[in-house]
Design a protein around this motif. Structure first.
Motif, PDB file in Angstrom:
ATOM      1  N   CYS A  33       0.831  -1.215   0.000  1.00  0.00           N
ATOM      2  CA  CYS A  33       0.000   0.000   0.000  1.00  0.00           C
ATOM      3  C   CYS A  33       0.861   1.260   0.000  1.00  0.00           C
ATOM      4  O   CYS A  33       1.689   1.453   0.878  1.00  0.00           O
ATOM      5  N   PRO A  34       0.670   2.147  -0.986  1.00  0.00           N
ATOM      6  CA  PRO A  34       1.517   3.331  -1.060  1.00  0.00           C
ATOM      7  C   PRO A  34       1.290   4.308   0.100  1.00  0.00           C
ATOM      8  O   PRO A  34       2.093   5.198   0.314  1.00  0.00           O
ATOM      9  N   LEU A  35       0.188   4.160   0.814  1.00  0.00           N
ATOM     10  CA  LEU A  35      -0.121   5.130   1.860  1.00  0.00           C
ATOM     11  C   LEU A  35      -0.071   4.546   3.262  1.00  0.00           C
ATOM     12  O   LEU A  35      -0.451   5.214   4.228  1.00  0.00           O
ATOM     13  N   PHE A  39      -1.560   5.966   7.073  1.00  0.00           N
ATOM     14  CA  PHE A  39      -2.834   5.403   7.552  1.00  0.00           C
ATOM     15  C   PHE A  39      -2.783   5.196   9.067  1.00  0.00           C
ATOM     16  O   PHE A  39      -1.806   4.652   9.581  1.00  0.00           O
ATOM     17  N   PRO A  43      -4.030  -1.500   6.026  1.00  0.00           N
ATOM     18  CA  PRO A  43      -5.035  -2.358   5.392  1.00  0.00           C
ATOM     19  C   PRO A  43      -5.257  -3.697   6.120  1.00  0.00           C
ATOM     20  O   PRO A  43      -6.394  -4.105   6.336  1.00  0.00           O
ATOM     21  N   CYS A  67      -7.459   6.467   1.283  1.00  0.00           N
ATOM     22  CA  CYS A  67      -7.227   5.364   0.344  1.00  0.00           C
ATOM     23  C   CYS A  67      -7.488   5.814  -1.096  1.00  0.00           C
ATOM     24  O   CYS A  67      -8.451   6.505  -1.394  1.00  0.00           O
ATOM     25  N   LEU A  68      -6.588   5.424  -1.996  1.00  0.00           N
ATOM     26  CA  LEU A  68      -6.637   5.883  -3.384  1.00  0.00           C
ATOM     27  C   LEU A  68      -7.400   4.943  -4.308  1.00  0.00           C
ATOM     28  O   LEU A  68      -7.472   5.176  -5.508  1.00  0.00           O
ATOM     29  N   SER A  69      -7.892   3.846  -3.773  1.00  0.00           N
ATOM     30  CA  SER A  69      -8.518   2.807  -4.612  1.00  0.00           C
ATOM     31  C   SER A  69      -7.588   2.330  -5.716  1.00  0.00           C
ATOM     32  O   SER A  69      -8.046   1.965  -6.794  1.00  0.00           O
ATOM     33  N   CYS A  70      -6.290   2.337  -5.452  1.00  0.00           N
ATOM     34  CA  CYS A  70      -5.366   1.868  -6.492  1.00  0.00           C
ATOM     35  C   CYS A  70      -5.435   0.349  -6.626  1.00  0.00           C
ATOM     36  O   CYS A  70      -5.041  -0.213  -7.638  1.00  0.00           O
ATOM     37  N   GLU A  71      -5.921  -0.313  -5.594  1.00  0.00           N
ATOM     38  CA  GLU A  71      -6.159  -1.750  -5.582  1.00  0.00           C
ATOM     39  C   GLU A  71      -4.894  -2.601  -5.627  1.00  0.00           C
ATOM     40  O   GLU A  71      -4.935  -3.774  -5.970  1.00  0.00           O
ATOM     41  N   ILE A  72      -3.760  -1.997  -5.284  1.00  0.00           N
ATOM     42  CA  ILE A  72      -2.545  -2.801  -5.154  1.00  0.00           C
ATOM     43  C   ILE A  72      -2.774  -3.889  -4.108  1.00  0.00           C
ATOM     44  O   ILE A  72      -2.423  -5.050  -4.292  1.00  0.00           O
ATOM     45  N   CYS A  73      -3.425  -3.489  -2.998  1.00  0.00           N
ATOM     46  CA  CYS A  73      -3.675  -4.438  -1.905  1.00  0.00           C
ATOM     47  C   CYS A  73      -4.450  -5.653  -2.409  1.00  0.00           C
ATOM     48  O   CYS A  73      -4.029  -6.796  -2.229  1.00  0.00           O
ATOM     49  N   ALA A  84      -9.662  -3.363  -1.165  1.00  0.00           N
ATOM     50  CA  ALA A  84     -10.033  -2.023  -1.631  1.00  0.00           C
ATOM     51  C   ALA A  84     -11.553  -1.892  -1.748  1.00  0.00           C
ATOM     52  O   ALA A  84     -12.128  -0.841  -1.458  1.00  0.00           O
ATOM     53  N   MET A  87     -13.020  -1.430   1.684  1.00  0.00           N
ATOM     54  CA  MET A  87     -12.799  -0.065   2.187  1.00  0.00           C
ATOM     55  C   MET A  87     -13.695   0.936   1.479  1.00  0.00           C
ATOM     56  O   MET A  87     -14.227   1.872   2.084  1.00  0.00           O
TER      57      MET A  87
HETATM   58  S1  SF4 Z   1      -6.438   0.646  -2.556  1.00  0.00           S
HETATM   59 FE1  SF4 Z   1      -5.328  -0.596  -1.076  1.00  0.00          FE
HETATM   60  S2  SF4 Z   1      -3.177  -0.301  -1.594  1.00  0.00           S
HETATM   61 FE2  SF4 Z   1      -4.326   1.365  -2.604  1.00  0.00          FE
HETATM   62  S3  SF4 Z   1      -4.295   3.071  -1.147  1.00  0.00           S
HETATM   63 FE3  SF4 Z   1      -6.180   1.918  -0.745  1.00  0.00          FE
HETATM   64  S4  SF4 Z   1      -5.597   0.458   0.863  1.00  0.00           S
HETATM   65 FE4  SF4 Z   1      -3.700   1.214   0.003  1.00  0.00          FE
END
Ligand code: SF4
Ligand code: SF4
Lengths: 175, 320
Positions: A33-35, A39, A43, A67-73, A84, A87
């Motif tokens: 997670c980039p953030l 946080f 996550p 959360c950026l919803s980048c969905e890396i997690c 994601a 969240m």
């Molecule tokens: S989508 Fe997942 S990885 Fe991306 S910012 Fe939100 S919690 Fe972190």
């Protein structure tokens, strides 16, 4: 309010992602997670809190709002838990009852959507000026504003959707 | 499908630019349109399109963001088209998901998803649209679309260069580039059609560029996140992420980056000075849209694909 929080947990377990029970706290989501360093709950901790029914703690922390919803997690979870999406669901529920922990985000989204409600489009000059005015930091990102102007990468006149009455109505319904 | 979409045939793809492509990403918009022209791909802008709602609408209410996005799909259908090209990655995610909810043949997973579809349809009716007919939308991102068209790109490139003794001027410019491809988070999403490529180690951009004679360097940070729209409220978090990406590009011995997302482009290009200041760095890495480089490779001038609108100037390709 208790029922509100427990219904969120119920919906996640039943509809949003029943697979959340498979989370075994490996921490891969948090590692990617980039953030995660800004946080209040990481996550993987959020997954644990959902399992434990502590939705209120999640809503009272900054994580879901940043959360950026980048969905890396989600893409890295070995158990296919859609972190994601979970969240995102909690975030939407928090907005329904106007519990938004991060004030700057709340201001920004409201201003943005108000504009979309009026014109049907988003309008960056209004947004940047508005954000700076509300936050009281007039010079925040001024360097950026000057650069954008210099490269003529901005429309100085807002664009309007012709048939925008319906859009205004729908935006009002949710804001 | 796509080979039926061409200028001479009846079929065109509907084009949804979205708000960014009309302002801060105008260079992406223009270079993409010119590229489509060269490739003989017909397109028509969706009439009276609206903002998809993007991150703010999504985070406030999924019903709102998918309603706003679905309005654009329905407008395309009014023009008789159900295939939509959506260059902005953020808009793409919203329009793609909206299509999933309202397409007649979609197999929705549960009661919540069915409620979502019903709400979107009710909202569309409330806005005065007829949604009774069969809906069968297909939304394409630029990267997926160009990947499907990569053969045509290769053919065009060979056609232009056939029989030439000297390298054309444009080609000389491109020879100086040592690019890395940065995909951002676009491919990561488990439910997205962009999973056509390996989501951790994608190669589709490199493959497309290779068709036009552009060879890219390997890159560790292809699918890290740039911080996206958080730049407006939490700038330093974004500068930190973008700094890591630029640093990794230098480590790959690159002298520029190639992207296909307006937000990535902005965070890496427009904010490069801020990154330099905050981290005491000296980056000078131009950040091109993939459509700009392809356009040049296929004969367009740097000015016509708006290279002059980049904040970090690619001047070095002329005079180093
Ligand atoms: S989508 Fe997942 S990885 Fe991306 S910012 Fe939100 S919690 Fe972190
Ligand atoms: S990656 Fe998946 S299994 Fe591991 S902690 Fe995160 S949610 Fe749980």
């Amino acid at each position: 309010m208790d029922e509100f929080y427990s219904s969120i947990q119920r919906d996640i377990l039943k509809y949003i992602d029943p697979g959340i029970i498979n989370c075994y706290q490996c921490g891969k989501c948090t590692a990617g997670c980039p953030l995660s360093d800004i946080f209040e709950y990481k996550p993987n901790q959020i997954m644990m809190l959902v399992q434990a029914g502590r939705i209120e703690s999640i809503i009272n922390s900054n994580s879901i709002f940043l959360c950026l919803s980048c969905e890396i997690c989600s893409s890295r979870c070995p158990q296919d838990v859609h972190i994601a999406k979970i969240m995102q669901y909690i975030r939407n529920e928090a907005w329904k009852v106007d519990k938004i922990k991060v004030a700057s985000i709340k201001r920004f989204y409201k201003l943005f959507l108000k504009e979309v409600g009026i014109t049907g489009r988003s309008y960056e000059p209004g947004l940047i000026a508005g954000l700076n005015l509300i936050s009281g930091k007039l010079l925040n990102d001024m360097d950026i504003a000057v650069k954008i102007l210099g490269k003529r990468k901005i429309n100085l006149i807002p664009e309007f959707v012709k048939d925008r009455k319906g859009i205004s109505r729908i935006v009002k319904k949710y804001l | 499908m796509q080979d039926t979409i061409n200028k001479n045939g009846l079929n065109k793809i509907a084009y949804y630019p979205g708000c960014s492509l009309n302002s801060t990403a105008i260079d992406f918009n223009i270079s993409l349109k010119k590229l489509l022209d060269i490739l003989d791909i017909g397109y028509i802008e969706i009439d009276d399109w609206n903002c998809c709602g993007t991150t703010p609408a999504q985070n406030v209410s999924s019903e709102l963001v998918y309603t706003l996005s679905a309005r654009n799909l329905i407008l395309a259908k009014k023009m008789g088209i159900q295939e939509i090209l959506c260059p902005c990655v953020s808009c793409y995610n919203k329009l793609y998901k909206a299509a999933y909810y309202i397409n007649t043949a979609s197999k929705l997973k549960n009661k919540k998803e069915e409620q979502m579809r019903d709400t979107i349809i009710a909202n569309l009716k409330d806005m005065g649209f007829n949604v009774e007919e069969e809906l069968n939308f297909k939304v394409y991102s630029v990267i997926e679309f160009l990947y499907l068209k990569k053969k045509i790109i290769g053919e065009k490139y060979n056609e232009i260069n056939a029989g030439r003794e000297n390298l054309p001027a444009n080609r000389v410019l491109l020879e100086k580039l040592k690019p890395v491809c940065y995909y951002g988070c676009a491919l990561l999403r488990p439910d997205s059609a962009l999973r056509f490529d390996d989501f951790e180690k994608p190669t589709s951009m490199e493959e497309i560029l290779e068709e036009a004679g552009i060879v890219c360097k390997n890159f560790q940070f292809k699918t890290e996140c740039c911080g996206a729209i958080l730049s407006l409220t939490h700038k330093n978090a974004v500068l930190k992420l973008s700094n890591m990406i630029l640093d990794s590009a230098l480590e790959s011995d690159a002298n520029c980056l190639v992207v296909f997302c307006p937000l990535c482009q902005q965070n890496l290009d427009l904010r490069q000075d801020q990154i330099n200041k905050l981290y005491k760095k000296n980056y000078h890495l131009p950040v091109f849209y993939i459509t700009q480089l392809l356009g040049i490779a296929l004969g367009l001038t740097p000015r016509s694909v708006m290279l002059d609108r980049l904040f970090v100037s690619p001047e070095f390709i002329k005079n180093d």
